[in-house]
Design an enzyme around this catalytic site. Structure first.
Site, short mmCIF file in Angstrom:
data_model
loop_
_atom_site.label_atom_id
_atom_site.label_comp_id
_atom_site.label_asym_id
_atom_site.label_seq_id
_atom_site.Cartn_x
_atom_site.Cartn_y
_atom_site.Cartn_z
N GLU A 27 0.83 -1.22 0.00
CA GLU A 27 0.00 0.00 0.00
C GLU A 27 0.86 1.26 0.00
O GLU A 27 2.04 1.22 0.35
CB GLU A 27 -0.96 0.01 1.19
CG GLU A 27 -0.27 0.06 2.54
CD GLU A 27 -1.20 0.56 3.65
OE1 GLU A 27 -1.69 1.71 3.55
OE2 GLU A 27 -1.42 -0.19 4.62
N LYS A 89 -5.60 10.76 1.21
CA LYS A 89 -5.74 9.36 1.66
C LYS A 89 -7.00 8.82 1.02
O LYS A 89 -8.09 9.35 1.24
CB LYS A 89 -5.83 9.35 3.19
CG LYS A 89 -6.08 8.01 3.82
CD LYS A 89 -6.21 8.15 5.33
CE LYS A 89 -7.04 7.03 5.90
NZ LYS A 89 -7.56 7.36 7.24
N VAL A 109 -5.48 0.17 3.00
CA VAL A 109 -5.68 -1.27 2.85
C VAL A 109 -6.86 -1.53 1.91
O VAL A 109 -6.79 -2.37 1.00
CB VAL A 109 -5.90 -1.94 4.23
CG1 VAL A 109 -6.40 -3.38 4.08
CG2 VAL A 109 -4.61 -1.91 5.05
N ASP A 141 -17.50 4.92 13.91
CA ASP A 141 -16.28 4.93 13.12
C ASP A 141 -15.70 3.52 13.00
O ASP A 141 -15.04 3.02 13.92
CB ASP A 141 -15.26 5.90 13.73
CG ASP A 141 -14.07 6.14 12.80
OD1 ASP A 141 -13.94 5.41 11.80
OD2 ASP A 141 -13.28 7.05 13.08
N SER A 143 -13.52 1.26 10.20
CA SER A 143 -12.74 1.41 8.96
C SER A 143 -13.36 0.63 7.81
O SER A 143 -13.81 -0.52 7.97
CB SER A 143 -11.32 0.90 9.20
OG SER A 143 -10.60 0.93 7.99
N ALA A 144 -13.32 1.24 6.63
CA ALA A 144 -13.75 0.55 5.41
C ALA A 144 -12.88 -0.68 5.12
O ALA A 144 -13.27 -1.55 4.36
CB ALA A 144 -13.71 1.52 4.23
N ASP A 145 -11.70 -0.77 5.77
CA ASP A 145 -10.84 -1.94 5.57
C ASP A 145 -11.59 -3.23 5.92
O ASP A 145 -11.38 -4.27 5.28
CB ASP A 145 -9.58 -1.87 6.45
CG ASP A 145 -8.62 -0.75 6.06
OD1 ASP A 145 -8.84 -0.10 5.02
OD2 ASP A 145 -7.65 -0.54 6.82
N LYS A 162 -3.26 -1.75 15.72
CA LYS A 162 -2.82 -1.00 16.91
C LYS A 162 -3.97 -0.86 17.88
O LYS A 162 -5.13 -0.77 17.47
CB LYS A 162 -2.36 0.39 16.49
CG LYS A 162 -1.14 0.38 15.60
CD LYS A 162 -0.53 1.77 15.54
CE LYS A 162 0.76 1.75 14.74
NZ LYS A 162 0.59 2.20 13.36
N1 PSU Z 1 -3.10 1.57 10.89
C1 PSU Z 1 -1.77 1.48 11.03
N2 PSU Z 1 -0.99 1.97 10.04
C2 PSU Z 1 -1.51 2.53 8.89
C3 PSU Z 1 -2.92 2.59 8.75
C4 PSU Z 1 -3.67 2.11 9.77
O1 PSU Z 1 -1.29 1.01 12.04
O2 PSU Z 1 -0.76 2.96 8.03
C5 PSU Z 1 -3.52 3.15 7.49
C6 PSU Z 1 -3.76 2.03 6.48
O3 PSU Z 1 -3.61 2.56 5.17
C7 PSU Z 1 -5.20 1.68 6.74
C8 PSU Z 1 -5.78 3.04 7.02
O4 PSU Z 1 -5.84 1.04 5.66
O5 PSU Z 1 -4.80 3.71 7.76
C9 PSU Z 1 -7.10 2.95 7.77
O6 PSU Z 1 -7.66 4.24 7.87
P1 PSU Z 1 -9.13 4.42 8.49
O7 PSU Z 1 -9.00 4.05 9.94
O8 PSU Z 1 -9.45 5.87 8.29
O9 PSU Z 1 -10.03 3.51 7.74
MN MN Z 2 -12.89 5.96 10.02
#
Ligand code: PSU
Ligand code: MN
Length: 311
Positions: A27, A89, A109, A141, A143-145, A162
């Site tokens: 990524e 992002k 991701v 909240d 994540s879309a992941d 984390k």
């Molecule tokens: N968590 C980490 N390192 C990262 C990310 C998340 O420990 O680099 C990044 C990754 O690209 C992950 C994104 O897909 O943040 C998730 O963002 P969000 O929580 O806004 O979905």
């Molecule tokens: Mn989010």
């Protein structure tokens, strides 16, 4: 390959995919938002070398000028690393806008999985994934992941997540959506900087061969969706839990006070934890990404071997 008019697969990656050779996706948000310059660029280039040394072809993924890129040149990696957080992002909801307007985007991701899948790449290595945030019962909240893991058939090799997140709720969400969570050589979900989180994973697997076999079975069964492989940070680079947890608690409290929301919260927390823990956490971060890259490459080699032996 599911080619479309916005996708550019670099020639080396395209040749490897066509020949059924092992390829590993990487990524670009980890480059632009996950680490400071110049360590981000050095790490990205080193990760590509590690993938090659372990027998696979690297494909760093990003969006440049509205083009979905599978495979970057070293110059493009340098460009991303230098621009850092100025680059958008890009999650799933950003793709159409960035493509139509011809803009740059750093793939998370989620979008790395989407573009990898379009390019015919099945295995992806990163550091940590997004998940269910602490307090999600109020903020919603998530994540879309996690949604992408539910739907897109790509294996994601990471070091867990984390504890800026609610790891228990993250596992519940993945269970609901049918995503297998595998511990590589462990029964416990690793928490990125530390090898343990107190939460159990679904299955422990101890070899790349077996990872490839399980992912193959998931595909052959037509179940769709991804698979999450959580690979603990090597012991010698793991961090004392007290130090890391203190920094995370403080960063989370600051985000709340400053009313940080939406897509900004994860980059804010990552940057704040890195500042509060200094160079130690950066070194740990780099080492665990190397460790994941090697495992993903070895798994991609087994997965490619499995496919050719069948056909
Ligand atoms: N968590 C980490 N390192 C990262 C990310 C998340 O420990 O680099 C990044 C990754 O690209 C992950 C994104 O897909 O943040 C998730 O963002 P969000 O929580 O806004 O979905
Ligand atoms: Mn989010």
């Amino acid at each position: 390959m599911n080619m479309n008019q916005y996708l550019d697969v670099n020639p080396e990656v395209a040749a490897a995919v066509q020949a059924g050779k092992p390829v590993v996706a990487l990524e670009s948000t980890i480059i632009s938002h996950g680490m400071p310059y110049p360590q981000n660029v050095e790490t990205a280039l080193a990760v590509e070398r590690i993938i090659r040394e372990n027998g696979a072809c690297p494909a760093t993924i990003a969006i440049i000028g509205g083009r979905l890129k599978a495979g970057l040149t070293p110059e493009e990696i340098e460009y991303f690393g230098k621009k850092g957080t100025e680059i958008t992002k890009a999650s799933r909801r950003d793709l159409a806008v960035l493509c139509a307007k011809g803009l740059d985007g750093a793939t998370t991701v989620t979008t790395t999985m989407i573009i990898a899948h379009m390019a015919g790449i099945r295995i992806f290595a990163t550091g940590g994934i997004g998940g269910v945030h602490r307090g999600a019962e109020r903020t919603m909240d998530i994540s879309a992941d996690l949604e992408e893991l539910a739907h897109t058939p790509v294996m994601v090799v990471c070091a867990g997540a984390k504890s800026i997140l609610d790891l228990g709720l993250t596992l519940e969400y993945l269970e609901t959506h049918g995503v297998p969570v595998i511990g590589y050589g462990t029964e416990e979900l690793p928490a990125f900087y530390t090898r343990s989180s107190g939460f159990r994973v679904d299955y422990r697997i101890d070899s790349p061969e077996e990872l490839a076999a399980v992912f193959g079975a998931q595909n052959d069964l037509g179940l769709g969706g991804g698979m999450l492989v959580t690979n603990p940070i090597p012991e010698e680079y793991s961090m004392p839990p007290e130090i890391i947890n203190q920094a995370i608690d403080r960063a989370v409290a600051e985000a709340e006070e400053q009313n940080i929301r939406g897509k900004n919260i994860t980059p804010f927390l990552l940057a704040r934890v890195a500042e509060l823990t200094g160079g130690d956490s950066l070194e740990s971060n780099i080492r665990l990404v190397f460790n994941n890259a090697a495992l993903a490459a070895r798994t991609a080699v087994c997965y490619a071997g499995r496919k050719t032996s069948k056909s």
